[in-house]
Design a protein around this motif. Structure first.
Motif, mmCIF file in Angstrom:
data_model
loop_
_atom_site.group_PDB
_atom_site.id
_atom_site.type_symbol
_atom_site.label_atom_id
_atom_site.label_comp_id
_atom_site.label_asym_id
_atom_site.label_seq_id
_atom_site.Cartn_x
_atom_site.Cartn_y
_atom_site.Cartn_z
ATOM 1 N N GLY A 67 0.837 -1.196 0.000
ATOM 2 C CA GLY A 67 0.000 0.000 0.000
ATOM 3 C C GLY A 67 0.872 1.246 0.000
ATOM 4 N N PRO A 68 0.265 2.456 0.149
ATOM 5 C CA PRO A 68 1.012 3.706 0.010
ATOM 6 C C PRO A 68 2.074 3.880 1.098
ATOM 7 C CG PRO A 68 -1.346 4.114 0.300
ATOM 8 C CD PRO A 68 -1.135 2.650 0.467
ATOM 9 N N PHE A 69 3.091 4.640 0.786
ATOM 10 C CA PHE A 69 4.149 4.895 1.763
ATOM 11 C C PHE A 69 4.817 6.229 1.446
ATOM 12 C CE2 PHE A 69 5.572 1.835 -1.511
ATOM 13 C CZ PHE A 69 6.533 2.602 -2.169
ATOM 14 N N THR A 70 5.600 6.689 2.413
ATOM 15 C CA THR A 70 6.486 7.834 2.164
ATOM 16 C C THR A 70 7.832 7.241 1.796
ATOM 17 O OG1 THR A 70 5.351 9.285 3.711
ATOM 18 C CG2 THR A 70 7.658 9.799 3.263
ATOM 19 N N LEU A 71 8.454 7.798 0.753
ATOM 20 C CA LEU A 71 9.715 7.245 0.259
ATOM 21 C C LEU A 71 10.784 8.326 0.219
ATOM 22 C CD1 LEU A 71 11.151 4.807 -1.320
ATOM 23 C CD2 LEU A 71 10.541 6.094 -3.378
ATOM 24 N N THR A 72 11.943 8.048 0.816
ATOM 25 C CA THR A 72 13.080 8.949 0.607
ATOM 26 C C THR A 72 13.987 8.324 -0.453
ATOM 27 O OG1 THR A 72 14.605 8.017 2.266
ATOM 28 C CG2 THR A 72 13.006 9.658 3.046
ATOM 29 N N VAL A 73 14.581 9.181 -1.282
ATOM 30 C CA VAL A 73 15.483 8.704 -2.335
ATOM 31 C C VAL A 73 16.795 9.471 -2.193
ATOM 32 C CG1 VAL A 73 15.783 8.299 -4.809
ATOM 33 C CG2 VAL A 73 13.475 8.372 -3.846
ATOM 34 N N TRP A 131 6.140 9.335 -10.757
ATOM 35 C CA TRP A 131 5.611 8.040 -10.291
ATOM 36 C C TRP A 131 4.868 8.239 -8.964
ATOM 37 C CZ3 TRP A 131 6.519 5.210 -5.831
ATOM 38 C CH2 TRP A 131 6.015 3.901 -5.836
ATOM 39 N N GLY A 132 5.479 8.990 -8.057
ATOM 40 C CA GLY A 132 4.862 9.228 -6.755
ATOM 41 C C GLY A 132 3.582 10.044 -6.872
ATOM 42 N N GLU A 133 3.634 11.110 -7.693
ATOM 43 C CA GLU A 133 2.454 11.979 -7.844
ATOM 44 C C GLU A 133 1.263 11.197 -8.365
ATOM 45 O OE1 GLU A 133 3.383 15.412 -10.296
ATOM 46 O OE2 GLU A 133 4.886 15.987 -8.789
ATOM 47 N N ALA A 134 1.513 10.328 -9.325
ATOM 48 C CA ALA A 134 0.417 9.575 -9.951
ATOM 49 C C ALA A 134 -0.196 8.556 -8.991
ATOM 50 C CB ALA A 134 0.933 8.876 -11.203
ATOM 51 N N ARG A 135 0.496 8.246 -7.906
ATOM 52 C CA ARG A 135 0.015 7.174 -7.012
ATOM 53 C C ARG A 135 -0.182 7.629 -5.571
ATOM 54 N NH1 ARG A 135 2.999 5.843 -10.908
ATOM 55 N NH2 ARG A 135 2.615 3.964 -12.124
ATOM 56 N N SER A 136 -0.134 8.956 -5.363
ATOM 57 C CA SER A 136 -0.231 9.498 -4.001
ATOM 58 C C SER A 136 0.809 8.886 -3.066
ATOM 59 C CB SER A 136 -1.627 9.278 -3.408
ATOM 60 O OG SER A 136 -2.581 9.834 -4.244
ATOM 61 N N VAL A 137 1.966 8.604 -3.625
ATOM 62 C CA VAL A 137 3.091 8.167 -2.787
ATOM 63 C C VAL A 137 3.957 9.403 -2.576
ATOM 64 C CG1 VAL A 137 5.201 6.773 -2.731
ATOM 65 C CG2 VAL A 137 3.095 5.796 -3.631
ATOM 66 N N GLU A 138 4.242 9.725 -1.327
ATOM 67 C CA GLU A 138 5.073 10.898 -1.057
ATOM 68 C C GLU A 138 6.536 10.529 -1.333
ATOM 69 O OE1 GLU A 138 5.592 14.318 2.343
ATOM 70 O OE2 GLU A 138 5.353 12.252 3.010
ATOM 71 N N VAL A 139 7.092 11.113 -2.411
ATOM 72 C CA VAL A 139 8.483 10.826 -2.757
ATOM 73 C C VAL A 139 9.332 12.031 -2.378
ATOM 74 C CG1 VAL A 139 10.089 10.331 -4.649
ATOM 75 C CG2 VAL A 139 7.832 9.267 -4.640
ATOM 76 N N LEU A 140 10.246 11.840 -1.436
ATOM 77 C CA LEU A 140 11.142 12.916 -1.004
ATOM 78 C C LEU A 140 12.522 12.649 -1.581
ATOM 79 C CD1 LEU A 140 10.147 13.021 2.791
ATOM 80 C CD2 LEU A 140 9.296 14.499 0.959
ATOM 81 N N LEU A 141 12.891 13.455 -2.581
ATOM 82 C CA LEU A 141 14.224 13.301 -3.186
ATOM 83 C C LEU A 141 15.202 14.168 -2.417
ATOM 84 C CD1 LEU A 141 12.896 13.824 -6.789
ATOM 85 C CD2 LEU A 141 14.085 11.748 -6.081
#
Ligand code: KG4
Ligand code: ZN
Length: 365
Positions: A281-287, A304-314
């Motif tokens: 399921g959804p998650f917050t992701l650091t890259v 990718w994150g925006e399209a899936r409501s996944v919070e991607v923190l680069l």
């Protein structure tokens, strides 16, 4: 006021940073050793250790001047204790311990990969407090030595996926070497592939494991790239120096191959993230890590994150490669939570499993 001094010397960047008590970056100085190593086509440990010894004192002075502070203002000292090159680590670790003892302030040894994982919570440019850490997040570290997906959950760290062979950055470096491009290869391939369409039909495949594992693998891609060079009658360069510089100009077909290689590196990351999302399921992701500076990776993982409501923190681009700001931040967090298991007795470690660290409960303050 808390003033945190961070020191990083695990590989080929020497770095000193000063953070305030909320994770705001007051100074972050990095001395790259690329020129000293590039003629050898990779990092030479002895050269790295010696360069750290020369670079550290002026970097410390520069960081203090940038922050408008003096040594006596420092209330906490943190340094990378591993994993990394032991000789290189020892230089920064010893200097940092000496400073802590001399100043009479606490010392926190820091796990380099934990620091990468947390770096996207730092605000790169302005002196702004770090973002609060959620109770749970996933951390994708993509560097020269790592392509790992970790889970941080209520402070406990576990590995969800790891590369079974080469790391993504290593594949970039090896592919660049085959083409006679310089070291490190990632930024050069990134620049050459920028805006270039990959080949059609697309020649590379994203590897899948029969056991259903979501682990990463980049060695097959590197071999496919090599075979395609051979099929074109282009003898891949190997070993020794890569100091020849790029052949001028690079033929279009080679640039298209490089763009296709890069496309496959990013596609594999997307593939594994998509599978992780389907499972968890959804998650917050650091890259984070050196390859997180890659232009295509940044655009694609953000979308990718925006399209899936996944919070991607680069991680901020300036904080993707090795830096002491992330070391100071990770050390500060452990210090505030009293979960640094060691202090001045910490040793330099070439290997140090991230899962072995004691848990830390967020948030930072
Ligand atoms: O995290 P890092 O500075 O050092 C460690 O490996 O720990 O990562 C270095 C790696 C190198 O393999 C380099 O080629 C790659 O990061 N890299 C990049 C880019 N900038 C650095 N790879 C792809 N695109 C980039 N823009
Ligand atoms: Zn690193």
């Amino acid at each position: 006021m808390t003033l945190v001094l961070g020191v990083e010397s695990s590989c080929d960047e020497t770095s000193v940073a000063l953070l305030d008590g909320a994770g705001g970056i007051l100074a972050s100085m990095v001395a790259s050793q690329v020129e000293a190593h590039e003629r050898y086509g990779g990092v030479v440990p002895e050269i790295a250790a010696r360069a750290h010894l020369t670079n550290l004192p002026p970097l410390l002075d520069a960081a203090l001047a940038r922050a408008g502070a003096c040594l006596d203002d420092v209330s906490l000292v943190c340094a990378t204790a591993g994993p990394g090159l032991v000789g290189a680590l020892l230089v920064g670790l010893s200097e940092a311990k000496g400073l802590a003892v001399g100043l009479g302030v606490p010392f926190v040894p820091v796990h380099h990969i934990e620091a990468h994982c947390l770096s996207p919570f730092l605000c790169g440019r302005a002196v702004e407090p770090a973002r609060a850490l959620p109770d749970e997040f996933l951390a994708l570290v993509v560097s020269g030595g790592h392509t790992h997906l970790f889970r941080f959950s209520k402070g406990k760290i576990s590995t969800l996926a790891r590369t079974r062979d080469d790391a993504a950055g290593e594949a970039y470096d090896k592919v660049a070497k085959m083409c006679g491009l310089g070291y490190p290869g990632g930024p050069i391939v990134d620049r050459l592939s920028s805006g270039k369409a990959p080949l059609r039909p697309f020649p590379y495949a994203v590897p899948q494991f029969k056991d259903g594992s979501h682990d990463f693998s980049y060695s097959g891609l590197k071999t496919s790239f090599r075979n395609r060079l051979l099929a074109r009658g282009h003898e891949p360069r190997s070993g020794g120096s890569t100091h020849q510089g790029p052949p001028q100009p690079l033929p279009d077909w080679l640039i298209e191959e490089l763009a296709s290689f890069q496309e496959t590196v990013v596609s594999q990351l997307e593939d594994r993230l998509e599978k992780t999302r389907a499972r968890r399921g959804p998650f917050t992701l650091t890259v984070s890590g050196g390859v997180a500076a890659n232009s295509l990776l940044r655009t694609r993982l953000a979308s990718w994150g925006e399209a899936r409501s996944v919070e991607v923190l680069l991680a901020d681009r300036a904080l993707t490669s090795d830096n002491a700001a992330m070391i100071a931040f990770a050390g500060l967090r452990r210090h505030l939570h009293g979960t640094s298991s060691e202090g001045l007795e910490a040793i330099a470690r070439s290997r140090w499993p991230l899962e072995s660290l004691p848990g830390v409960d967020p948030p930072l303050t």
